[in-house]
Design an enzyme around this catalytic site. Sequence first.
Site, PDB file in Angstrom:
ATOM      1  N   HIS A 191      40.510  38.099  47.056  1.00 41.43           N
ATOM      2  CA  HIS A 191      41.975  37.989  46.924  1.00 41.43           C
ATOM      3  C   HIS A 191      42.660  37.362  48.141  1.00 41.43           C
ATOM      4  O   HIS A 191      43.796  36.912  48.030  1.00 41.43           O
ATOM      5  CB  HIS A 191      42.591  39.377  46.705  1.00 41.43           C
ATOM      6  CG  HIS A 191      42.199  40.025  45.414  1.00 41.43           C
ATOM      7  ND1 HIS A 191      42.349  39.403  44.194  1.00 41.43           N
ATOM      8  CD2 HIS A 191      41.641  41.245  45.153  1.00 41.43           C
ATOM      9  CE1 HIS A 191      41.914  40.218  43.234  1.00 41.43           C
ATOM     10  NE2 HIS A 191      41.476  41.329  43.784  1.00 41.43           N
ATOM     11  N   ASP A 211      34.208  40.247  38.775  1.00 39.57           N
ATOM     12  CA  ASP A 211      34.981  41.419  39.207  1.00 39.57           C
ATOM     13  C   ASP A 211      36.013  41.753  38.115  1.00 39.57           C
ATOM     14  O   ASP A 211      36.377  40.901  37.307  1.00 39.57           O
ATOM     15  CB  ASP A 211      35.696  41.061  40.524  1.00 39.57           C
ATOM     16  CG  ASP A 211      36.321  42.237  41.241  1.00 39.57           C
ATOM     17  OD1 ASP A 211      35.713  42.727  42.201  1.00 39.57           O
ATOM     18  OD2 ASP A 211      37.431  42.658  40.839  1.00 39.57           O
ATOM     19  N   HIS A 226      39.057  42.193  38.603  1.00 41.26           N
ATOM     20  CA  HIS A 226      40.312  41.506  38.928  1.00 41.26           C
ATOM     21  C   HIS A 226      40.113  39.990  39.007  1.00 41.26           C
ATOM     22  O   HIS A 226      39.024  39.510  39.334  1.00 41.26           O
ATOM     23  CB  HIS A 226      40.851  42.014  40.269  1.00 41.26           C
ATOM     24  CG  HIS A 226      41.121  43.483  40.288  1.00 41.26           C
ATOM     25  ND1 HIS A 226      40.163  44.402  40.667  1.00 41.26           N
ATOM     26  CD2 HIS A 226      42.233  44.189  39.953  1.00 41.26           C
ATOM     27  CE1 HIS A 226      40.688  45.634  40.574  1.00 41.26           C
ATOM     28  NE2 HIS A 226      41.932  45.531  40.144  1.00 41.26           N
ATOM     29  N   ASP A 268      33.830  47.014  39.884  1.00 44.51           N
ATOM     30  CA  ASP A 268      34.918  47.836  39.340  1.00 44.51           C
ATOM     31  C   ASP A 268      35.053  47.678  37.827  1.00 44.51           C
ATOM     32  O   ASP A 268      35.957  48.238  37.206  1.00 44.51           O
ATOM     33  CB  ASP A 268      36.258  47.555  40.050  1.00 44.51           C
ATOM     34  CG  ASP A 268      36.489  46.091  40.344  1.00 44.51           C
ATOM     35  OD1 ASP A 268      35.714  45.254  39.852  1.00 44.51           O
ATOM     36  OD2 ASP A 268      37.453  45.774  41.070  1.00 44.51           O
TER      37      ASP A 268
HETATM   38 ZN   LIG Z   1      38.364  44.142  41.709  1.00 54.23          ZN
END
Ligand SMILES: [Zn+2]
Length: 410
Positions: free
Chosen positions: A142, A177, A179, A266
């Site tokens: 990120h 992931d 996200h 995750d």
């Molecule tokens: Zn994540």
Amino acid sequence: MSCKGNSNETLKRKVVYVYSPQYIETCDSLSKVPNRASMVHSLIEAYGLLQHMSIVKPHVATIEEMAKFHTDAYLEHLYKISQDGDNDDPQSGDFGLGYDCPVVEGIYDYAAAVGGATLTAAQCLLDKRGEVAINWAGGWHHAKKDEASGFCYVNDAVLGILKLREKYERVLYVDVDLHHGDGVEDAFSFTSKVMTVSLHKFSPGFFPGTGDLCDTGLGKGRWYAVNVPLDDGIKDDRYFQVFTSVMQEVQTLFNPEAVVMQLGADTMAGDPMCSFNMTPVGVAKCLRHVLDWHLPTLLLGGGGYNLANTARCWTYLTGTLLGQTLASEIPDHEFFTEYGPDYSLEISPSCRPDRNETKHLDTVISTIKDTFTHHLNVTVPLTLTHATHPPTSKPACWGCSGSRETQDVC
Ligand SMILES: [Zn+2]
């Protein structure tokens, strides 16, 4: 009892594992995932997997190395506040430091350690010390060039890709992931040399809020960002189906020379994110699909907030790479008690419903395929110029839209 789905006799790769006790200790300090690095490493060690890999000590990234992506202003500020863990510096908000990315003493050293470890792993691939290189404590996708974001202070994935680009013309980034890999996509959104592919949860209010199907890159990089938005509850089989459908197109049309794969855990059933419903078996199938291309491949970690399940996942994936079948029973080791009450390597999917409608998934896949067909099929001549087979027809010119790298073929 052996762990089902991990019969990997045919998959034995020469693997580099980036590790040193100091590196693990530094990564353990990350407040969002305390001691996770130790748990992952200890389980890999307890299963006897270290003896099958080349262990390489990571270097600590210099500020110049991190400045290949991050701005001097961001790095200098991170260095300054890191000295005494100053969480109240008024400038910190401008650099994304605070709420999601708290400032603690030594945070710069952590960033330099993670960045350096991924650079070490990438260098090992360049030097052909291994076919696959692993940094499970990396994958902080990120972070932006001048901003920390979503627990990420340095974007080591971007640094790794830039390192691989020193030798390889086309580098593929694959992000599984939970996200969206927004920091990596942003970093390369204007280039056709790096294709980013991210499968992630896309839902109103869910961090980081980007990565819609229609986000495909910008300028010369238009069509070189691929986003696969998914909803809660997806399980191994359907995820693998979507993954392979997309990746077959990606491999054919982009024809990467090297791959960076972020394997954030995750997505696992039991993660506090409580979103996807995956198990390590499903992620390992995706990984095997990529490994079957036999390209230099850099593997990174990422999210994963059920620490025991994250260790289970990345240990299972390490076993997959090495062609090792792992016993179901967690071996006795320092963190054994964290794996109760079942003390087994497997993760069972929960009974939560899969919110992904078949029609939606079909639309996502067909839209991505149509995008490739209509916009990226002109890259085939580009692909052929780098392939061992001569082109069968005169390369086409890119001039149709004026938005891509015409110099590649014209
Ligand atoms: Zn994540």
